[in-house]
Design an enzyme around this catalytic site. Sequence first.
Site, mmCIF file in Angstrom:
data_model
loop_
_atom_site.group_PDB
_atom_site.id
_atom_site.type_symbol
_atom_site.label_atom_id
_atom_site.label_comp_id
_atom_site.label_asym_id
_atom_site.label_seq_id
_atom_site.Cartn_x
_atom_site.Cartn_y
_atom_site.Cartn_z
ATOM 1 N N HIS A 98 0.845 -1.200 0.000
ATOM 2 C CA HIS A 98 0.000 0.000 0.000
ATOM 3 C C HIS A 98 0.880 1.251 0.000
ATOM 4 C CE1 HIS A 98 -2.760 3.155 1.237
ATOM 5 N NE2 HIS A 98 -2.015 3.375 2.305
ATOM 6 N N ASP A 137 6.234 21.914 -26.586
ATOM 7 C CA ASP A 137 6.155 20.581 -26.007
ATOM 8 C C ASP A 137 7.201 20.507 -24.902
ATOM 9 O OD1 ASP A 137 6.173 17.585 -25.679
ATOM 10 O OD2 ASP A 137 4.847 17.720 -27.410
ATOM 11 N N TRP A 154 7.112 0.006 3.941
ATOM 12 C CA TRP A 154 7.552 0.720 2.737
ATOM 13 C C TRP A 154 8.959 1.268 2.893
ATOM 14 C CZ3 TRP A 154 8.691 5.909 1.348
ATOM 15 C CH2 TRP A 154 8.636 6.839 2.398
ATOM 16 N N SER A 157 13.088 6.160 -14.003
ATOM 17 C CA SER A 157 11.977 6.902 -14.587
ATOM 18 C C SER A 157 11.879 8.295 -13.983
ATOM 19 C CB SER A 157 10.692 6.109 -14.381
ATOM 20 O OG SER A 157 9.592 6.955 -14.326
ATOM 21 N N SER A 158 11.974 8.381 -12.657
ATOM 22 C CA SER A 158 11.854 9.690 -12.005
ATOM 23 C C SER A 158 12.967 10.627 -12.422
ATOM 24 C CB SER A 158 11.940 9.546 -10.488
ATOM 25 O OG SER A 158 10.788 8.983 -9.992
ATOM 26 N N HIS A 166 13.337 11.905 3.513
ATOM 27 C CA HIS A 166 12.729 13.174 3.886
ATOM 28 C C HIS A 166 12.549 14.116 2.699
ATOM 29 C CE1 HIS A 166 10.836 16.033 6.370
ATOM 30 N NE2 HIS A 166 11.496 16.924 5.655
ATOM 31 N N GLU A 207 12.043 13.192 -0.154
ATOM 32 C CA GLU A 207 10.946 12.554 -0.880
ATOM 33 C C GLU A 207 9.580 13.055 -0.398
ATOM 34 O OE1 GLU A 207 10.487 10.634 -3.384
ATOM 35 O OE2 GLU A 207 8.465 9.871 -3.049
ATOM 36 N N TYR A 211 8.869 15.899 0.677
ATOM 37 C CA TYR A 211 8.658 17.233 0.101
ATOM 38 C C TYR A 211 8.457 17.175 -1.391
ATOM 39 C CZ TYR A 211 8.799 19.265 4.527
ATOM 40 O OH TYR A 211 8.437 19.572 5.800
ATOM 41 N N SER A 256 -1.428 27.279 -5.000
ATOM 42 C CA SER A 256 -1.091 28.679 -5.256
ATOM 43 C C SER A 256 -1.638 29.163 -6.594
ATOM 44 C CB SER A 256 0.428 28.875 -5.227
ATOM 45 O OG SER A 256 0.955 28.406 -4.022
ATOM 46 N N HIS A 279 15.326 12.977 11.846
ATOM 47 C CA HIS A 279 14.175 13.065 12.757
ATOM 48 C C HIS A 279 13.299 11.805 12.644
ATOM 49 C CE1 HIS A 279 11.992 15.520 9.407
ATOM 50 N NE2 HIS A 279 11.724 14.247 9.262
ATOM 51 N N HIS A 280 13.586 10.970 11.657
ATOM 52 C CA HIS A 280 12.894 9.680 11.583
ATOM 53 C C HIS A 280 13.583 8.634 12.443
ATOM 54 C CE1 HIS A 280 10.192 10.873 8.295
ATOM 55 N NE2 HIS A 280 11.197 11.639 7.928
ATOM 56 N N THR A 338 7.140 27.000 5.944
ATOM 57 C CA THR A 338 5.820 26.407 5.707
ATOM 58 C C THR A 338 4.726 27.359 6.173
ATOM 59 O OG1 THR A 338 6.863 24.285 6.156
ATOM 60 C CG2 THR A 338 4.475 24.300 5.979
ATOM 61 N N LYS A 372 3.980 30.081 3.772
ATOM 62 C CA LYS A 372 3.079 29.700 2.690
ATOM 63 C C LYS A 372 1.620 29.725 3.155
ATOM 64 C CE LYS A 372 4.398 27.231 -0.617
ATOM 65 N NZ LYS A 372 5.043 28.200 -1.524
ATOM 66 N N ARG A 426 2.058 1.030 15.154
ATOM 67 C CA ARG A 426 1.657 0.895 13.751
ATOM 68 C C ARG A 426 2.122 -0.453 13.212
ATOM 69 N NH1 ARG A 426 6.127 4.707 10.618
ATOM 70 N NH2 ARG A 426 5.001 4.015 8.780
HETATM 71 C C1 HEM Z 1 6.158 20.879 9.175
HETATM 72 C C2 HEM Z 1 6.672 19.944 8.506
HETATM 73 C C3 HEM Z 1 6.921 18.512 8.973
HETATM 74 C C4 HEM Z 1 7.550 18.074 10.084
HETATM 75 C C5 HEM Z 1 8.168 18.919 11.174
HETATM 76 C C6 HEM Z 1 7.522 16.632 10.039
HETATM 77 C C7 HEM Z 1 8.091 15.797 10.996
HETATM 78 C C8 HEM Z 1 8.049 14.412 10.970
HETATM 79 C C9 HEM Z 1 8.687 13.543 11.902
HETATM 80 C C10 HEM Z 1 9.523 14.015 13.084
HETATM 81 C C11 HEM Z 1 8.423 12.264 11.550
HETATM 82 C C12 HEM Z 1 8.935 10.986 12.220
HETATM 83 C C13 HEM Z 1 7.973 10.486 13.225
HETATM 84 C C14 HEM Z 1 8.374 9.164 13.770
HETATM 85 O O1 HEM Z 1 8.601 8.207 12.990
HETATM 86 O O2 HEM Z 1 8.452 9.058 14.997
HETATM 87 C C15 HEM Z 1 7.599 12.316 10.391
HETATM 88 C C16 HEM Z 1 7.113 11.193 9.731
HETATM 89 C C17 HEM Z 1 6.568 11.252 8.459
HETATM 90 N N1 HEM Z 1 6.265 12.401 7.748
HETATM 91 FE FE1 HEM Z 1 6.478 14.301 8.403
HETATM 92 N N2 HEM Z 1 6.890 16.224 8.927
HETATM 93 C C18 HEM Z 1 6.500 17.346 8.243
HETATM 94 C C19 HEM Z 1 5.844 17.393 7.051
HETATM 95 C C20 HEM Z 1 5.588 16.272 6.259
HETATM 96 C C21 HEM Z 1 5.119 16.327 4.906
HETATM 97 C C22 HEM Z 1 4.832 17.595 4.132
HETATM 98 C C23 HEM Z 1 5.010 15.045 4.498
HETATM 99 C C24 HEM Z 1 4.570 14.488 3.167
HETATM 100 C C25 HEM Z 1 3.874 15.079 2.272
HETATM 101 C C26 HEM Z 1 5.400 14.192 5.573
HETATM 102 C C27 HEM Z 1 5.398 12.820 5.510
HETATM 103 C C28 HEM Z 1 5.817 12.001 6.515
HETATM 104 C C29 HEM Z 1 5.829 10.573 6.429
HETATM 105 C C30 HEM Z 1 5.416 9.728 5.208
HETATM 106 C C31 HEM Z 1 6.283 10.097 7.647
HETATM 107 C C32 HEM Z 1 6.383 8.643 8.099
HETATM 108 C C33 HEM Z 1 7.463 7.878 7.531
HETATM 109 C C34 HEM Z 1 7.445 6.472 8.076
HETATM 110 O O3 HEM Z 1 8.037 6.237 9.123
HETATM 111 O O4 HEM Z 1 6.843 5.599 7.438
HETATM 112 N N3 HEM Z 1 5.749 14.972 6.639
HETATM 113 N N4 HEM Z 1 7.383 13.645 10.040
HETATM 114 CU CU LIG Z 2 10.869 13.617 7.542
#
Ligand code: HEM
Ligand SMILES: [Cu+2]
Lengths: 293, 528
Positions: B76, B105, B146, B172-173, B256, B258, B260, B271, B305-306, B331, B334, B453
């Site tokens: 998923h 084009d 994933w 591709s990307s 990370h 990614e 964004y 916008s 931070h992950h 952010t 914006k 999770r």
């Molecule tokens: C203000 C901006 C953001 C901050 C400060 C932030 C911070 C974080 C942090 C600290 C985690 C890790 C949490 C953990 O695993 O304990 C996380 C996970 C995640 N964030 Fe954000 N994030 C932000 C914006 C975004 C945006 C814009 C996206 C995507 C469009 C995003 C997608 C994700 C995803 C997919 C995960 C989980 C990844 C995984 O462990 O599977 N985040 N974020």
């Molecule tokens: Cu991140």
Amino acid sequence: MSSTHGGYYVPQPSHWPITGSIGLFLATGGFAMALPDKAGDPIGSLGVMYAGFAVLAVMLFGWFGTVIKESQAGMYNDQVDRSFRMGMTWFIFSEVMFFAAFFGALYYIRIFADPWLGGAGNNLSTHEWLYPEYTSHWPTNGPGNVGGDFQTMGPWGIPAINTLILLCSGVTVTWAHWGLKKENRGQLILGLFATVALGFIFVGFQAYEYIHAYSDLNLKLNSGAYGSTFYMLTGFHGLHVTIGAIMLLVVLLRSMKGHFSEENHFAFEAAAWYWHFVDVVWLGLFIFVYWLV
Amino acid sequence: MSETMTHDTHHDEHPSGIKRWLFTTNHKDIGTLYLWFSFIMFMLGGAMALVIRAELFQPGMQIVDPNFFNMMTTLHGLIMVFGAIMPAFVGLANWQVPLMIGAPDMALPRMNNWSFWILPFAATMLVAPMFMGDNFMSGQGPAFGWTFYAPLSGQYDKLAFFVFAVHLLGFSSIMGSINIIATILNMRAPGMTLMKMPMFVWTWLITAFLLIAVMPVLAGAVTMLLTDKYFGTSFFDAAGGGDPVLFQHVFWFFGHPEVYIMILPAFGIISEIIPTFARKKLFGYASMVYAVASIAFLSFIVWAHHMFTVGMPVAGELYFMYATVMIAVPTAVKVFNWATTMWRGSMTFETPMLWAVGTVFLFTIGGFTGLMLGVAPADFQYHDTYFVVAHFHYVLVSGALFGIIAGVMYWLPKWTGNMYNEGLGKLHFWLTMIGMNLTFFPMHFTGLAGMPRRYSDYPLQFAEFNQISTIGAFIFGFSQLIMLYLIIKCIKGGEKATDEVWEGSHGLEWTLPSPAPYHSFDTAPEIK
Ligand code: HEM
Ligand SMILES: [Cu+2]
């Protein structure tokens, strides 16, 4: 037959891209099927992979052939030329990032992972509980002495010669470029020939060095972290030298056929940029993989 | 959308039927392919999500066995990220970038075709092992999440298929991004300086740069996994001097940026839409550009931070915490600019605007939970719980996906020449909105209460919230069929769209007829 839109050449529908996709699919899928399974036997043999590479080769001939024909027919204006240049520049940037991943792995292991395994920093427990005997050192094949004792490749033998070879080849390719700019075909061809020759000599030395490492030094791909980073970095570099040399060889053959002019020689420059990129990566390798061990 | 293509004034050869789609070098055809591919992947990934939610409706094992459940969560995530969201944005770029900058084009049309046609093969490679077991339930699809952390992923029997699928996706990307950058930098109409470019084009320029920078790193990560498993290297093996944590560093260095990559083009779409329906110029255009650029820059230096809980040195925890919360500044710039654009505007709420406002509102919630997660000591509680799941679905579903749908609704009349059915559009929006919040809002609570999770079972005390989530998910999932119906209906016919389509529309794409001709700008327009 050409359709120019506001002067910009937009090519006709083409069957080469989908051919390339099929080639990639067969090559990678074939390789995946030929790798061993937990159950033991792989589910396929390498035949599919070879077929995929054959399709890819046909695609490259066909696609580049078309582009060369169009270029010779004068269908590309300056703007198209700029698109190609930007394309090549950003492609090289992506390659830089690919190598950065492996250099990053090398630095991380040397600066963090290995000292931590030896008990430094706040990651004491791994050392205490799993590997109390291990003292951090580089080059290392880890507390498990994976792959057995080995010796490293000294920098001042073949690697230093190879450095010289690549530096010289950077000079010869520039000299060839000067020849092209002066409309001196002889200098162009001679310069390119020297560059290609130096490139293949480099690859030959590299192969010899690998044989030496495997048979005399017991330095192998599976010699722990050192063997992994050594072979993956130098191996991918060697692959890129080979690709670059093939690109230059094509440019050489085209030069002999009278292609390229003073102002129209994107293919030459693309190959030359690629060559310089490969050169710079080697300097990084020479310093961090061979020299500073 | 082939039916809507008008005559073609050029004497080009035009293969018809399947060959048209296989061999095409036309940015609109390729955009259409990307969008339909993305939609199919969205349905596939969505079906997997519904399997997950159905299993979690009650505690105890109900429908699938644990390995199959893990396969569902893994596929998923991968399918939504690489199959649905990213290709949808590339499809929008293909359609819109040439229209918005006044180009005939894309810069490299044949490579454009290749970028797309690698995707179906990559997706096949990714999903194929699911069908390699003795029966469906014992399929051998990837089941390690994933993020495919080593060493767990190294135990996967069919790892090579996964690795090569990722290689192909990356290929591709990268080609798609090179093309977009070359188009934007080289094909703009005379007079369109960088600081006159539409925001959508700006966000894609920066996104493409991010992609070229990090997809090769992901390729490196999977290559190391491959050689570790099959060729005896020790990148992620401590016994050989490597480190499993190294995998996480390499992965998140890609991961990370990614996230964004998946939100910046949505920012661009929002916008474009908000000024149109507020009938005002975008407030703070220049600051929007700089905000996107700073977000992109910061996204490279916050990856760990992950990994707050893996045992980094304290200095590392602190650094990554401060760097992470700094992203909130651009952010917020914006979000404030969007709000200020709407302030005292003559607002109307056609479907694209509903999606845009919904995105701003819900994305901001996701941004706030991101900030909470970015606080290192607090993250020890939240990490790997449903709180993280809630966070990333608020930014990805109601950020990226809502942004995509907003863009599709906004530009659909330009593509097809017909207006979509506004009533259906609004129904789709509100059902999705309700379904989305019912699904993901309760996850904040289950997460804070400690539900981890990626588990197929859970203790009884989480049952109510999980049931609400599951009901929401089914509402959300089935409402998407309304969108499918709406789009097909719009392609087939409907009220004719004018060239401007929207009263307050602005930009080059609205100067072309609706539907836009097969070749966009034969002669470049002049920008004052
Ligand atoms: C203000 C901006 C953001 C901050 C400060 C932030 C911070 C974080 C942090 C600290 C985690 C890790 C949490 C953990 O695993 O304990 C996380 C996970 C995640 N964030 Fe954000 N994030 C932000 C914006 C975004 C945006 C814009 C996206 C995507 C469009 C995003 C997608 C994700 C995803 C997919 C995960 C989980 C990844 C995984 O462990 O599977 N985040 N974020
Ligand atoms: Cu991140």
